[in-house]
Design an enzyme around this catalytic site. Structure first.
Site, PDB file in Angstrom:
ATOM      1  N   SER A   1       0.845  -1.190   0.000  1.00 52.79           N
ATOM      2  CA  SER A   1       0.000   0.000   0.000  1.00 52.79           C
ATOM      3  C   SER A   1       0.887   1.249   0.000  1.00 52.79           C
ATOM      4  CB  SER A   1      -0.970  -0.041   1.182  1.00 52.79           C
ATOM      5  OG  SER A   1      -1.994   0.908   1.028  1.00 52.79           O
TER       6      SER A   1
ATOM      7  N   ASP B   1      -8.425  -5.038  -4.846  1.00 54.61           N
ATOM      8  CA  ASP B   1      -7.766  -4.043  -3.996  1.00 54.61           C
ATOM      9  C   ASP B   1      -8.664  -2.832  -3.715  1.00 54.61           C
ATOM     10  OD1 ASP B   1      -5.246  -4.123  -2.727  1.00 54.61           O
ATOM     11  OD2 ASP B   1      -4.212  -4.279  -4.644  1.00 54.61           O
TER      12      ASP B   1
ATOM     13  N   HIS C   1      -7.924  -5.314  -0.301  1.00 59.90           N
ATOM     14  CA  HIS C   1      -6.691  -4.603   0.021  1.00 59.90           C
ATOM     15  C   HIS C   1      -6.113  -5.161   1.328  1.00 59.90           C
ATOM     16  CE1 HIS C   1      -3.942  -1.294  -0.495  1.00 59.90           C
ATOM     17  NE2 HIS C   1      -4.166  -0.842   0.722  1.00 59.90           N
TER      18      HIS C   1
END
Length: 557
Positions: A214, A339, A457
């Site tokens: 991320s 995601d 995610h």
């Protein structure tokens, strides 16, 4: 007989303890450190060092400086505090952590003898540049970022680090008085410290891999692109985030700096920076809280205003113009197949309500926010994403399409762009692309995870860090397979620059990503040779990278 056997067992255990392989006291540039030695199995031990300072306590809005060192032996057996940040648990109404936070942790595996010349993997955590840490428990009592399983199973050294986040890490006026990117400089200082000191811990300073997820994946990408890291590391892995993401760069830092200044009672004129530097850190951190409220007209990603800036120094130019700096760095980048779910669920809440309809209008509003070119662009995007719908799309089809839009725009397309740029600029380096597609473990069991969920995610993190092995009762056997695959690919890559070659066997050969082939590996618990793909979502990548930029701006009705 039993007594004799008991004595023999006890004696064997005693010998094992006495001859435990350990680095003992380790000499670093700051002084001597002593960690903890743990036994993992027969003739398998590990040294763990927690809280080694890699820089001094940072000055407010300043680059990190080298640590002055210490006398005697520094006991490094306890995690230090994470960097000061808003507390997500209390919905950002208070803070946690400290300004004294530039420390790192090291896991060193040993076999029959003390290790030497091991590959080293340096982890950079995510958290939207707002929160995050590598110190202690991440969730309840579970320490997600423990390097133990990766180090043990892959026979590599693992390092995790702290870096400044939120206001203290990324506030910028866009000028030299408050240039920003302090968190990126912290990461750089940690990588440089590892390069200078890791040989003392049994590591090879010429074989360092930086990896992150991320905002950590974005950070890894920036570390490969900055000219300041020349020669400090050899390989990099970006999971669900690269420097070419729209949310990776704050293009109007002054506006948010003025908002923070007004909140803390500072002027917004030429004295703003000096006033902010004298403001209490807790007050500053709370003033940098971001809003989590969003809608299709203002997606939550638009709230990530404390991100890196093009400062003319660490980030000297547009990220897409800096890939020549990564020409010799082997690179893996990839995403999770859904995601975008975590974020589009905030923008369009109906996608997580099985019985609720999701209005087509919400999808068009989301497309308008992302395309930013008016009605013609929205119409073109809408026709691109609905081309396979048929005349009567199901609720599920509409919801999944909205997740796909969020995933494509925020993760997949920029990652493909970064991979292409890396491959195009590569001289000696290799490029690899992946798609992680193991469905979320909560899919269909609990909200907000619908039955059609893929990998959300951060779903990849538990497998990379070996949680199915450390907490086996919480996982089915197939999850241990998957975790083993990911650790094998990641550590093989760290060792050789090729995820297929190293000390661990893998279930499928991962082909290189090239400028013409665009091949990728789909990572899944049931993967085999058939999990190699080509030209990931090319129709949609083509729309965002080639079609949209050439569409004219139109005035919305």
């Amino acid at each position: 007989m039993m007594v004799k056997l008991g004595i023999l067992v006890a004696f064997a255990a005693f010998l094992e303890t006495v001859s435990a392989t350990s680095l003992g006291l380790v000499y670093t540039e700051g002084g001597m450190v002593q960690g903890e030695n743990i036994r993992l199995g027969f003739r398998r031990h590990m040294d763990v060092f927690k809280g080694i300072p890699f820089a001094d306590i940072p000055g407010r809005f300043e680059k990190p400086k080298r640590h002055p060192g210490w006398d005697g032996v520094l006991k490094t057996t306890e995690y230090r505090k994470r960097c000061i940040q808003v507390n997500v648990v209390t919905i950002m109404t208070d803070t946690r952590g400290s300004e004294d936070c530039l420390y790192l942790n090291i896991w060193v595996p040993h076999g029959r003898s003390v290790s030497t010349g091991l590959p080293t993997m340096v982890w950079i955590y995510g958290g939207g540049f707002i929160v995050g840490g590598s110190m202690g428990a991440n969730f309840l009592d579970n320490y997600l970022y423990s390097g133990q399983e990766i180090a043990d199973r892959g026979n590599v050294i693992v390092v995790t680090l702290g870096y400044r986040v939120g206001t203290m890490g990324f506030l910028s006026t866009g000028e030299s008085d408050l240039p920003g990117n302090y968190g990126l400089w912290d990461q750089h200082a940690a990588i440089a410290w590892v390069n200078r000191n890791i040989r003392s811990f049994g590591g090879d300073p010429d074989n360092i891999t930086v990896f992150g997820e991320s905002a950590g994946g974005v950070s890894v990408s920036f570390q490969t692109l900055t000219p300041h890291n020349k020669g400090l590391f050899k390989r990099a892995i970006s999971q669900s985030g690269v420097a070419t993401c729209a949310w990776a760069i704050n293009r109007n830092p002054r506006r948010f700096a003025e908002e923070v200044a007004l909140k803390v009672g500072c002027p917004t004129d030429q004295t703003m920076a000096s006033c902010l530097k004298m403001t209490d850190p807790v007050t500053l951190t709370l003033a940098g809280s971001i809003s989590l409220s969003s809608s299709p007209d203002h997606p939550v990603f638009f709230n990530l205003v404390l991100s890196p800036v093009i400062d003319g120094d660490f980030v000297p130019d547009e990220p897409s113009n800096l890939f020549h700096n990564a020409a010799e760095i082997d690179y893996i980048a990839g995403i999770n197949d859904m995601d975008g779910h975590l974020f589009t669920g905030l923008d369009v809440p109906t996608i997580n309500r099985p019985l609720a309809d999701t209005p087509i209008e919400d999808m068009k509003r989301l497309l308008a926010s992302y395309t930013k070119k008016g009605k013609a662009a929205v119409d073109h995007a809408y026709s691109t994403y609905t081309s396979t719908w048929g005349s009567n799309p199901s609720k599920e089809t509409i919801k999944k399409t909205i997740v796909a839009i969020g995933t494509d725009f925020n993760f997949l397309v920029p990652t493909q762009a970064a991979l292409y740029l890396h491959a195009a600029n590569a001289t000696t380096s290799r490029t690899y692309s992946y798609l992680f597609s193991e469905p979320n473990r909560m899919a269909g069991i609990t909200l907000p995870y619908p039955s059609w969920m893929g990998a959300d995610h951060a779903d990849d993190l538990q497998y990379v860090f070996g949680k199915p092995f450390t907490t086996p009762l919480a996982y089915w056997p197939r999850y241990r397979d998957l975790s083993g695959y990911m650790i094998a690919y990641w550590t093989n890559f760290a060792r050789t620059g090729d995820p297929n070659k190293g000390e661990s066997s893998v279930p499928a050969t991962w082909p290189k990503f090239t400028s013409d082939g665009h091949q990728f590996l789909e990572i899944h618990s049931k993967m085999d040779r058939s999990y190699v793909g080509q030209k990931m979502r090319m129709r949609y990548v083509h729309f965002w990278t080639s079609v949209l930029p050439n569409l004219p701006m139109t005035i919305s009705e």
